[in-house]
Design an enzyme around this catalytic site. Sequence first.
Site, PDB file in Angstrom:
ATOM      1  N   SER A  28      27.545 -30.582   3.433  1.00 13.15           N
ATOM      2  CA  SER A  28      28.311 -30.614   2.187  1.00 13.15           C
ATOM      3  C   SER A  28      28.836 -29.235   1.790  1.00 13.15           C
ATOM      4  O   SER A  28      30.045 -29.029   1.648  1.00 13.15           O
ATOM      5  CB  SER A  28      27.439 -31.191   1.070  1.00 13.15           C
ATOM      6  OG  SER A  28      28.109 -31.154  -0.169  1.00 13.15           O
ATOM      7  N   SER A  52      24.819 -30.908  17.816  1.00 16.98           N
ATOM      8  CA  SER A  52      25.227 -31.277  16.463  1.00 16.98           C
ATOM      9  C   SER A  52      26.494 -32.134  16.478  1.00 16.98           C
ATOM     10  O   SER A  52      27.475 -31.805  17.151  1.00 16.98           O
ATOM     11  CB  SER A  52      25.483 -30.018  15.622  1.00 16.98           C
ATOM     12  OG  SER A  52      26.075 -30.357  14.386  1.00 16.98           O
ATOM     13  N   HIS A 109      21.030 -20.960  -2.301  1.00 17.77           N
ATOM     14  CA  HIS A 109      19.926 -21.309  -3.199  1.00 17.77           C
ATOM     15  C   HIS A 109      18.798 -20.335  -2.903  1.00 17.77           C
ATOM     16  O   HIS A 109      18.642 -19.869  -1.771  1.00 17.77           O
ATOM     17  CB  HIS A 109      19.495 -22.750  -2.925  1.00 17.77           C
ATOM     18  CG  HIS A 109      18.358 -23.255  -3.776  1.00 17.77           C
ATOM     19  ND1 HIS A 109      18.207 -22.939  -5.103  1.00 17.77           N
ATOM     20  CD2 HIS A 109      17.320 -24.077  -3.466  1.00 17.77           C
ATOM     21  CE1 HIS A 109      17.126 -23.556  -5.578  1.00 17.77           C
ATOM     22  NE2 HIS A 109      16.562 -24.237  -4.599  1.00 17.77           N
ATOM     23  N   SER A 253      30.087 -43.250 -32.915  1.00 17.22           N
ATOM     24  CA  SER A 253      30.016 -43.858 -34.247  1.00 17.22           C
ATOM     25  C   SER A 253      28.916 -43.218 -35.083  1.00 17.22           C
ATOM     26  O   SER A 253      27.978 -42.601 -34.554  1.00 17.22           O
ATOM     27  CB  SER A 253      29.733 -45.363 -34.115  1.00 17.22           C
ATOM     28  OG  SER A 253      28.397 -45.579 -33.690  1.00 17.22           O
TER      29      SER A 253
END
Length: 343
Positions: A28, A52, A109, A253
């Site tokens: 990704s 792969s 990360h 609302s």
Amino acid sequence: MPAKIFTNKDAHLKHLKNKCCAVIGFGSQGHAQALNLKESGINIIVGLYPKSKSRSVASKLGFQVMDTAEAVKKADIIFLAVPDLKIASVFQTEVEPHLTEGKTILLGHGFAIHYKTISPKKEINVIMVAPKGPGNLVRRQFIKGEGVPALIAIHQDPSKNSKAVALAWAKGIGSTRAGVYETTFREETETDLFGEQTILCGGISALIHAGFETLIEHGYQPEIAYFEVLHELKLTVDLIHESGISGMRSSISETAKYGDVAVGPKIIDASVKKRMKQVLHHIQSGKFAQDWINEDQQGRKNYHTLLKKGEKHPIERVGKRLRTTIPWIKKNRGQVKNIDKSK
């Protein structure tokens, strides 16, 4: 003091222009960032293991594809775009033996560095560029001339220009169009895991299941329960995403607003926050990381059992049928494949 936001004017692609940049992995994030960088004029090669299935995909997109070790040897900057728990083995066998002074390891990360599953030599630059969105969104926004915000962090900087390199990479993938924020590997890792576990994935999933079960157990139709506790969630989250919580409240609302402020805190109360603190402690102490590493080493049996249990929840059966009746969901369904934060 507000965090500094880095934008296009703060980043310069010249810090990448004469470099060879290797993207290791083509999932990704690897796929999206490689394409964005290539279209930004950066020399990108792709490193993959010999068998792969992604090799043919990357080749057809015009990338030079090499075995991982060869790509590391050739590259100045190496982006490890593989899942957190695979980084250690790839690094030890294919990357570390070929690292020489001046090279840069880039991660999406902080997990591997923060929890020390890898420890690059001190003469190696170690940086992070973490887009705050999945790879398909990083790619889609780039094509539109926009971008996904990102975080950058510097762990090791022997070359004394790692921040400039990180900002250049962020610009190459389009993130400086939206804003880039500086953090640390520790802060990014711990907050990312906390958000996933308590709210974004774990918390929301558990809340939806509990709400659905409560309505069904009291005799309400599954279809009506599905719409009320899951389907309409996107509408609310979109409002929050665009305008914040107060902005969302201005669009609903008065009855919904009163239920929000008067009843919501009774559901998500102090006991929930107490358990959140326990989760954060497990993340900070490394207990979650060690549990996840142990689970992986033992074949992920519990992981797969829990996923299968979730797939069998009644809300999945109801939702699968209802989603086939909603035209815009059918149209967009293919766009949510491969949303993996495997960094």
